[in-house]
Each structure stands twice: as structure tokens, then as C-alpha cells.
Design a protein around this motif. Structure first.
Motif, PDB file in Angstrom:
ATOM      1  N   ARG A  61      -3.428 -43.551  89.514  1.00 23.87           N
ATOM      2  CA  ARG A  61      -2.158 -43.752  88.818  1.00 23.87           C
ATOM      3  C   ARG A  61      -1.449 -45.038  89.235  1.00 23.87           C
ATOM      4  NH1 ARG A  61      -0.164 -40.321  85.316  1.00 23.87           N
ATOM      5  NH2 ARG A  61       1.932 -40.531  86.099  1.00 23.87           N
ATOM      6  N   SER A  62      -2.089 -45.873  90.034  1.00 25.53           N
ATOM      7  CA  SER A  62      -1.437 -47.105  90.462  1.00 25.53           C
ATOM      8  C   SER A  62      -1.273 -48.078  89.300  1.00 25.53           C
ATOM      9  CB  SER A  62      -2.227 -47.763  91.587  1.00 25.53           C
ATOM     10  OG  SER A  62      -3.490 -48.190  91.121  1.00 25.53           O
ATOM     11  N   LEU A  93       0.463 -47.817  86.866  1.00 30.26           N
ATOM     12  CA  LEU A  93       1.888 -47.920  86.546  1.00 30.26           C
ATOM     13  C   LEU A  93       2.597 -48.895  87.488  1.00 30.26           C
ATOM     14  CD1 LEU A  93       2.712 -44.208  85.711  1.00 30.26           C
ATOM     15  CD2 LEU A  93       2.654 -46.134  84.130  1.00 30.26           C
ATOM     16  N   PHE A  94       2.141 -48.958  88.715  1.00 29.83           N
ATOM     17  CA  PHE A  94       2.720 -49.936  89.644  1.00 29.83           C
ATOM     18  C   PHE A  94       2.314 -51.352  89.242  1.00 29.83           C
ATOM     19  CE2 PHE A  94       2.001 -52.487  93.568  1.00 29.83           C
ATOM     20  CZ  PHE A  94       3.336 -52.756  93.828  1.00 29.83           C
ATOM     21  N   TRP A  95       1.029 -51.550  88.980  1.00 32.51           N
ATOM     22  CA  TRP A  95       0.572 -52.899  88.609  1.00 32.51           C
ATOM     23  C   TRP A  95       1.257 -53.365  87.333  1.00 32.51           C
ATOM     24  CZ3 TRP A  95      -1.200 -54.387  92.890  1.00 32.51           C
ATOM     25  CH2 TRP A  95      -1.971 -53.555  93.695  1.00 32.51           C
ATOM     26  N   LYS A  96       1.488 -52.415  86.430  1.00 31.63           N
ATOM     27  CA  LYS A  96       2.121 -52.796  85.170  1.00 31.63           C
ATOM     28  C   LYS A  96       3.616 -53.028  85.314  1.00 31.63           C
ATOM     29  CE  LYS A  96      -1.004 -51.105  81.665  1.00 31.63           C
ATOM     30  NZ  LYS A  96      -0.862 -51.298  80.224  1.00 31.63           N
ATOM     31  N   SER A  97       4.187 -52.678  86.460  1.00 35.94           N
ATOM     32  CA  SER A  97       5.611 -52.947  86.651  1.00 35.94           C
ATOM     33  C   SER A  97       5.815 -54.390  87.115  1.00 35.94           C
ATOM     34  CB  SER A  97       6.213 -51.966  87.661  1.00 35.94           C
ATOM     35  OG  SER A  97       5.821 -52.294  88.979  1.00 35.94           O
ATOM     36  N   SER A  99      -0.019 -60.044  83.001  1.00 38.58           N
ATOM     37  CA  SER A  99      -0.521 -59.500  81.742  1.00 38.58           C
ATOM     38  C   SER A  99      -1.797 -58.699  81.994  1.00 38.58           C
ATOM     39  CB  SER A  99      -0.804 -60.634  80.765  1.00 38.58           C
ATOM     40  OG  SER A  99      -1.906 -61.381  81.213  1.00 38.58           O
ATOM     41  N   ASP A 100      -2.075 -57.787  81.084  1.00 40.46           N
ATOM     42  CA  ASP A 100      -3.289 -56.992  81.206  1.00 40.46           C
ATOM     43  C   ASP A 100      -4.528 -57.865  81.024  1.00 40.46           C
ATOM     44  OD1 ASP A 100      -2.207 -54.221  81.532  1.00 40.46           O
ATOM     45  OD2 ASP A 100      -1.184 -54.801  79.699  1.00 40.46           O
ATOM     46  N   LEU A 116      -4.262 -52.210  77.879  1.00 41.34           N
ATOM     47  CA  LEU A 116      -2.909 -52.350  77.336  1.00 41.34           C
ATOM     48  C   LEU A 116      -2.325 -50.990  76.980  1.00 41.34           C
ATOM     49  CD1 LEU A 116      -1.577 -55.087  76.805  1.00 41.34           C
ATOM     50  CD2 LEU A 116      -2.391 -54.986  74.473  1.00 41.34           C
ATOM     51  N   ARG A 117      -3.170 -50.093  76.489  1.00 45.71           N
ATOM     52  CA  ARG A 117      -2.693 -48.838  75.933  1.00 45.71           C
ATOM     53  C   ARG A 117      -2.837 -47.635  76.852  1.00 45.71           C
ATOM     54  NH1 ARG A 117      -2.307 -50.097  70.349  1.00 45.71           N
ATOM     55  NH2 ARG A 117      -2.935 -52.257  70.316  1.00 45.71           N
ATOM     56  N   THR A 152      -2.579 -45.580  80.154  1.00 46.45           N
ATOM     57  CA  THR A 152      -2.012 -45.533  81.490  1.00 46.45           C
ATOM     58  C   THR A 152      -2.392 -44.239  82.183  1.00 46.45           C
ATOM     59  OG1 THR A 152       0.013 -44.747  80.480  1.00 46.45           O
ATOM     60  CG2 THR A 152      -0.068 -47.052  81.076  1.00 46.45           C
ATOM     61  N   ASP A 153      -3.037 -43.338  81.443  1.00 48.41           N
ATOM     62  CA  ASP A 153      -3.458 -42.079  82.048  1.00 48.41           C
ATOM     63  C   ASP A 153      -4.960 -41.950  81.951  1.00 48.41           C
ATOM     64  OD1 ASP A 153      -0.750 -40.966  82.407  1.00 48.41           O
ATOM     65  OD2 ASP A 153      -0.714 -41.165  80.236  1.00 48.41           O
TER      66      ASP A 153
END
Lengths: 291, 285
Positions: free
Chosen positions: A87-88, A90-94, A98-99, A286-287, A289-290
């Protein structure tokens, strides 16, 4: 560029095996040189020196190269999946990265950075080995390992392999990151199942072998594409040592075929397929996250 | 001045399930907004859309950008903490600081160090060695060290003990918040945040039930506690929800005639949590 260097650094933090594994191989080979049998053969001619020295140095490199390819394959398959699994993602995307940059940095790590780490590790441990052997060996064998021309040729060979394999096998690498970005579990299985299913379905329903042929050509086509015709006898030299007859390439320079490699349409076709898979992986990253 | 976040007909579907159903809301600069809703109401979908983590239908502008197509650029000015501990297990505290400092132009390393100095956490520790609460503290320190215009917190104090929760919210209001910043926060512990919020957005079954400031709540809503004999009279004023408590009935009114209600019983402004229960129960009925 700054972001890319941090992204690659993070891959090294996360996957410490990137440098631990080659360090272990290097240590094992160094130990072998320290305590193993070093008086292998009594070499009497410069020709024998060249052949035996070259083979030993080459074998050292191969040990690293084989492990590197297995590890890189696993790395590419796991890299995007791991971020979702823990689930990290979400951290990287904060963070303002860019992806696209994330996916490209992981590809770069798997195709270039990891091979370079093994390349450097192989060089260091080969130097150590050569040094140890020349001190220990009473025979002429130690001297056979110090041949600047051979070293240069092997360096060129490894770097050529790294670059051309990254390009030739980009469809496979792209497929691996695509699966890594997509699969909810069992990445290993998912990397194999779709091509296998495609192959079988095609065989049952159409009786054709397009998938199988394409996969086989890609898997086995690298050496014929990147190297000169290896059946050309004039490129090989036969030497007799003790009672063994050994055939080796006269020179690496005569084997590499960069011109043929880059002018081969299959090289560029593969590149296009690889890029398509990579673009797909970026869209998924990009899409998703889970898991 | 345009709103910091502006959503028009924001819709998010997962297959047949509609998580967000033509939601309209806006968040202005300098506010602390609570996005409040029951589980499965669409809070997380709304936050994910705002943060560019998911695609959506309808219009959405955050800091004048479309979040999904410009997430990386948006994260220069916005930061968030997702609802679960998401720092990877292998990451060391000092690596986390180095990495964020390396990639984030608005990260202030000294502030991160100052925040961590208040805890027991040292730089060489890996996330896997830290308790859930400590991990949250690291994440909060990393995030609060970023000079962001928008801070999004999704259940930020999950796993923290009561002392850590209190000091987190104190730090948020006293040290972090200023007029240039905006905070969007979701939590199911409404009581814990209602004193610091300036605005609330209630969301239920993908729809926005209420979007207003706390000042507006005082003028738009009223609660009256009346004795049994006056319930019928009070009902004539058309309450949208009523609830029985110790011998009294509390009736909730929208756009109330305050003068009439005052004569009926104890008139008050409903708390955020009471209003939340009233609004959602009324909607469900």
C-alpha cells in the motif's frame, strides 16, 4: 533528472539484494581463488595464455551475468506490484513525481542499473581473483590473467550485452512491468499464463503457431541478431592445451555486430511492442492504487 | 477568488456501484473543512478524486488543475496522508526524509527533524520496526514539513493514543495552519475535530447532504428541546428530525423562525455531530 536519481536510489534502498547478491557471488569467487586449486595448467605459449586467461575471465563474468538476468527478471515482475501490495503506492503518489517517471525509473533500474552493478562487482572480484591467483600460483597460469587486451574485449562484450539485450528483450521487460502493474496476486503465474493461453488457443482453434513462433524468435533470436554469424569458422581459433582441443573466438571484435543489430527490423519491431507494454503499465499505475 | 477545490457533478462509478453521485461542493482557501460521512458514503472516493488517484466523471478543479491528469504537478502544492499506514516497511526514517527532501521543492528538512525530535523515533529505524502510532507520527512529520497550500488528511490519527491525537490537532491548528493554507480532513471521530473545523461537508450515499461553514450552521439550523406537552406545537414548525432524550424531545429545524422556537423550549445551535446524525437520519427516513 533529479527525481530520476532519487527514484533509482529508492529502488536500491528497497531491494538491497541488488548489491548484496553480487557482493556474495564476488566474495564466494574470491574465497575460491584464495583456497581453491590454482595450478590448473602449465602454459607454454602466448596463444595458450590468451585462451586460458580469456576463458577464466569470461567464466567469471558469466557467473554474474546469469544470476543478474534471473534477478532482473524477478525485479521487473515485482517492482510495481510490491508498491500496491504494501500500500505504499499511496505514499509515493503523495509526492510530486509522475507515474511515468516512476515506471521508467523502475525499468531503468531493472535493465541498466542492476546489470551495471553486476558489471562492476564482476570487475572488482575478477581483479581480486587475478591478483590472488598470480600471487598463489607457481605455474604460469597467474600471468595468463593479466592481459589488457583481453580485459578490454570482455568489458566491451559485457557492455554490449547490457545495451543490446535491454533493447532486444524490451518486449519481455515491458510485459513484466505490465503484469506487475496489473496483477492482484501471483505475478509469476500471470506473466506466463496469457502467452501460454494465447499459444494454446491459437493452436486448437486455428492450427497456427504465430504466437509460439514470435515468442521463440524473440527468445532465441538475440544471439543471431546481435552477433556475427557464429558458425563462420574463420572467426574461431583452435588451441591445444595438454591433450584438450579448445576452440575460442579469435577476437571479440569480430563477433559483435552492432550494425546488423540496429539495422534489423526485428530490433525496432520489438522496441515498438515493448513501448506499447510500457505505456500500458504507466496507464495502470495511474489508475490502480489497490491490489 | 476561485475556490481551491471546486467539484461539479463529480461522479465516480465502480461497475454498477455509484460511489459519488453528481456531487457538488467547493472549498475556499484558508478553511479547515471536515468531510464527514458514514462508512461507504463516498468520502474516500471524493478524496481520491481530489488527489488525482482515480479517474472520475464530471468537473473537478483543485488548485486550478485537473487532479487526475496533473497529479504530479498538483502534489507540489498539495499533500495528503491516506487512511492507513502506507509508509513501506523497508524504509528508514532518514531515507524517508532524504527522499522527500530530494523530490519535493517545498519540503523543509529542519521542520521534519524538529517534529521528529519530539518523538522517540530515531533516523536509523525502519518502518517495520515502528508501532502503528509511531509510523503515523513519521508520516505526519513528513507531511507537515511540506509548505503545501492544501493538506488532505484521511483519518489521520488512526492508531494514535489520545495524547498523541490531542497534540497532533494542537500542532495542526497552532503551528501549521495559517491563512494561506487549507486543510481537508475526514474522520469518523466527529467530536474530535468539530472544534477546529471552519466548514463541514456531509456526504451520504454518494451525495452531498450539507456544505456550509460553521457560522452558517448557527443561522441556518436550530435545535429545540421541548417537554412532551409542547411537542405537537413544535412539530407544526416542520422540524426535519426529532430525537427523544431524558424526558424531552429535541427537534431540529432548518431555516427556523427563531422567535417562535424560543418560546417553546431550550433553543440551541446543534453541534456538528448532532447535526450530522439529524441530517443523515432524516435523509434515510
Amino acid at each position: 533528472m533529479n527525481n530520476y536519481s532519487w527514484l533509482v536510489r529508492r529502488e536500491f534502498w528497497e531491494n538491497r539484494a541488488i548489491w548484496i547478491v553480487p557482493a556474495v557471488i564476488g566474495a564466494a569467487l574470491t574465497l575460491a581463488a584464495l583456497f581453491g586449486r590454482v595450478d590448473i595448467a602449465e602454459l607454454t605459449s602466448p596463444e595458450q595464455n590468451r585462451v586460458v586467461g580469456g576463458m577464466v575471465l569470461f567464466a567469471f563474468g558469466v557467473a554474474f551475468f546469469v544470476v543478474m538476468n534471473i534477478y532482473s527478471t524477478w525485479y521487473l515482475l515485482d517492482c510495481l506490484y510490491a508498491d500496491r501490495k504494501d500500500r505504499s503506492v499511496l505514499f509515493w503518489k503523495s509526492l510530486p513525481i509522475s507515474d511515468t517517471a516512476t515506471v521508467l525509473a523502475k525499468l531503468f533500474t531493472g535493465l541498466i542499473a542492476i546489470p551495471l552493478v553486476y558489471f562492476v562487482a564482476a570487475d572488482i572480484s575478477t581483479l581480486l581473483m587475478a591478483f590472488i591467483v598470480s600471487v598463489r600460483a607457481r605455474s604460469t597460469f597467474g600471468g595468463a590473467l593479466w592481459q589488457p587486451d583481453l580485459w578490454l574485449q570482455l568489458q566491451a562484450l559485457w557492455l554490449y550485452l547490457i545495451v543490446t539485450m535491454a533493447i532486444w528483450y524490451l518486449p519481455f521487460a515491458g510485459w513484466l512491468v505490465l503484469v506487475s502493474a496489473w496483477a492482484k496476486r501471483a505475478v509469476m503465474l500471470w506473466s506466463v499464463l496469457p502467452p501460454l493461453a494465447l499459444y494454446l488457443l491459437e493452436r486448437w482453434f486455428f492450427g497456427t503457431h504465430v504466437t509460439g513462433t514470435a515468442l521463440r524468435d524473440r527468445a532465441l533470436g538475440y544471439i543471431p541478431t546481435a552477433f556475427q554469424d557464429i558458425t563462420d569458422r574463420t572467426a574461431w581459433v583452435t588451441t591445444v592445451i595438454d591433450r584438450d582441443t579448445i576452440t575460442t573466438p579469435g577476437s571479440i571484435w569480430r563477433l559483435l555486430d552492432p550494425l546488423g543489430f540496429f539495422s534489423n527490423p526485428a530490433t525496432w519491431l520489438g522496441l515498438v511492442v515493448g513501448v506499447v507494454f510500457i505505456l500500458g503499465a504507466i496507464q495502470l499505475r495511474l489508475r490502480r492504487t489497490d491490489l | 477568488m476561485p475556490a481551491l477545490i471546486e467539484a461539479r457533478d463529480l461522479t465516480k462509478k465502480y461497475g454498477k456501484h455509484t460511489a459519488l453521485d453528481h456531487a457538488n461542493f467547493a472549498v475556499e482557501t484558508g478553511r479547515i473543512v471536515g468531510l464527514i460521512g458514514p462508512n461507504g458514503a463516498g468520502k474516500t472516493s471524493a478524496l481520491r478524486a481530489i488527489l488525482g488517484l482515480t479517474s472520475y466523471e464530471g468537473q473537478l478543479k483543485v488548485l486550478d488543475r485537473e487532479p487526475f491528469t496533473h497529479r504530479a504537478a498538483l502534489m507540489n502544492d498539495a499533500c495528503f496522508i491516506a487512511d492507513v499506514a502506507v509508509l513501506p516497511a523497508w524504509l528508514r526514517v532518514d531515507q524517508a526524509i532524504d527522499f522527500v527532501a530530494g523530490v519535493h521543492p517545498r519540503f523543509r528538512r529542519d521542520r521534519a527533524h524538529a517534529l521528529l525530535a519530539k518523538t522517540q523515533i530515531t533516523g536509523k529505524r525502519r518502518m517495520r520496526e515502528l508501532s502503528k502510532g509511531m509510523k503515523t507520527q513519521v508520516h505526519l512529520a513528513l507531511t507537515m514539513a511540506i509548505d503545501a497550500k492544501l493538506l488532505v488528511l484521511d483519518e489521520p490519527t488512526l492508531g494514535l493514543d489520545i495524547l498523541a491525537r490531542r497534540s497532533f490537532y494542537d500542532a495542526l491548528v497552532n503551528d501549521y495552519m495559517d491563512e494561506t493554507r487549507t486543510i481537508l480532513i475526514t474522520t469518523h471521530q466527529v467530536e474530535e475535530v468539530e472544534n477546529l473545523l471552519t466548514d463541514v461537508i456531509f456526504i451520504d450515499r454518494g451525495r452531498i447532504v450539507l456544505d456550509c461553514s460553521l457560522e452558517d450552521i448557527a443561522t441556518r439550523y436550530a435545535a429545540v428541546a421541548v417537554t412532551e406537552d409542547r411537542v405537537a406545537t413544535a412539530r407544526a414548525e416542520k422540524p426535519f428530525y426529532e430525537r427523544r432524550t431524558l424526558g424531552k424531545t429535541v427537534l431540529y429545524f432548518e431555516k427556523p423562525d427563531v422567535d417562535k422556537l424560543r418560546d417553546l423550549g431550550d433553543l440551541s445551535t446543534p453541534s456538528v455531530s448532532d447535526l450530522f446524525v439529524a441530517k443523515l437520519s432524516a435523509g434515510a427516513a
